[in-house]
Design an enzyme around this catalytic site. Structure first.
Site, PDB file in Angstrom:
ATOM      1  N   TYR A 104       0.844  -1.196   0.000  1.00  0.00           N
ATOM      2  CA  TYR A 104       0.000   0.000   0.000  1.00  0.00           C
ATOM      3  C   TYR A 104       0.880   1.248   0.000  1.00  0.00           C
ATOM      4  CZ  TYR A 104      -3.716  -3.267   1.231  1.00  0.00           C
ATOM      5  OH  TYR A 104      -4.605  -4.305   1.222  1.00  0.00           O
ATOM      6  N   ASN A 133     -12.309  -1.503  -4.714  1.00  0.00           N
ATOM      7  CA  ASN A 133     -12.137  -1.771  -6.141  1.00  0.00           C
ATOM      8  C   ASN A 133     -13.361  -2.538  -6.652  1.00  0.00           C
ATOM      9  OD1 ASN A 133     -11.268  -2.591  -8.700  1.00  0.00           O
ATOM     10  ND2 ASN A 133      -9.961  -4.211  -7.880  1.00  0.00           N
ATOM     11  N   CYS A 141      -6.435  -6.101  -7.190  1.00  0.00           N
ATOM     12  CA  CYS A 141      -6.274  -5.634  -5.814  1.00  0.00           C
ATOM     13  C   CYS A 141      -5.734  -6.743  -4.904  1.00  0.00           C
ATOM     14  CB  CYS A 141      -7.588  -5.085  -5.273  1.00  0.00           C
ATOM     15  SG  CYS A 141      -9.010  -6.153  -5.497  1.00  0.00           S
ATOM     16  N   HIS A 142      -5.837  -7.990  -5.339  1.00  0.00           N
ATOM     17  CA  HIS A 142      -5.296  -9.101  -4.539  1.00  0.00           C
ATOM     18  C   HIS A 142      -3.767  -9.086  -4.506  1.00  0.00           C
ATOM     19  CE1 HIS A 142      -5.472 -10.630  -8.679  1.00  0.00           C
ATOM     20  NE2 HIS A 142      -4.434 -11.391  -8.347  1.00  0.00           N
ATOM     21  N   GLU A 168      -1.271 -17.390  -9.633  1.00  0.00           N
ATOM     22  CA  GLU A 168      -0.356 -16.602 -10.461  1.00  0.00           C
ATOM     23  C   GLU A 168       1.082 -17.096 -10.335  1.00  0.00           C
ATOM     24  OE1 GLU A 168      -0.946 -12.407  -9.839  1.00  0.00           O
ATOM     25  OE2 GLU A 168      -3.064 -12.554 -10.342  1.00  0.00           O
TER      26      GLU A 168
END
Length: 190
Positions: A104, A133, A141-142, A168
């Site tokens: 962040y 989001n 956003c993950h 991912e």
């Protein structure tokens, strides 16, 4: 008029909403802001089950994503309804590479540089925008983590965030194996 589509992902149900031109929202069915978002969208237009080009493109994108591919998010036309600050944060999220994470604080510093006016941006304010989001997964956003790399809040639940990050890193099969072992009651609506 808005079209809504229910997508069955390996993680569970996903609700997508689009107008004729753009995808407006993508939420896990248990996500904490889904009901509010649908109520807000439906306050000015009717939301019905239907099909549209943006929903077709988003579904194809999701198919590719959950198969462990790296689909290009620019293939899905998106429109964000939010404050100028939130839209800037959501735009920055689209630049976080597949399989990588950002904090962040890093997003706050990027936003400060983008603004170029010398004003500081708080990581907490960025976190508020990330948490709201409206287009999960495609706007990743993950991929945002705490300053120490810890996994912090995710509107779809931390187990979902972990599964997306593992997908991912390891591909679609790893995601499905993890879900086969997961407690299905852990993915409930808030």
């Amino acid at each position: 008029m808005l079209d809504r589509l229910h997508y069955d992902s390996p993680l569970g149900g996903i609700t997508l909403v689009a107008d004729r031109d753009s995808l407006l929202g993508l939420w896990f069915d248990w996500e904490r802001y889904l009901d509010d978002a649908l109520r807000t969208l439906g306050s000015t237009r009717s939301v019905t089950e239907g099909e549209s080009k943006p929903l077709d493109l988003a579904s194809q994108w999701m198919d590719d994503y959950f198969d462990g591919k790296r689909p290009d998010s620019s293939m899905v036309p998106l429109r964000f309804d939010g404050t100028p600050f939130r839209r800037k944060v959501w735009s920055l999220l689209r630049d976080v590479p597949y399989g990588e994470t950002v904090t962040y604080g890093e997003l706050a510093h990027r936003l400060e540089a983008m603004n170029g006016d010398g004003r500081r941006v708080s990581a907490r304010a960025v976190g508020g925008a990330v948490g709201h989001n409206p287009i999960s997964i495609i706007v990743p956003c993950h991929r945002v983590v705490g300053s120490d790399g810890s996994l912090t809040g995710y509107a779809g639940g931390l187990d979902t965030k972990v599964a997306l990050l593992e997908l991912e890193r390891n591909g679609g099969d790893a995601c499905r194996q993890k879900l086969d072992k997961a407690d299905p009651t852990s993915r409930t609506r808030f």
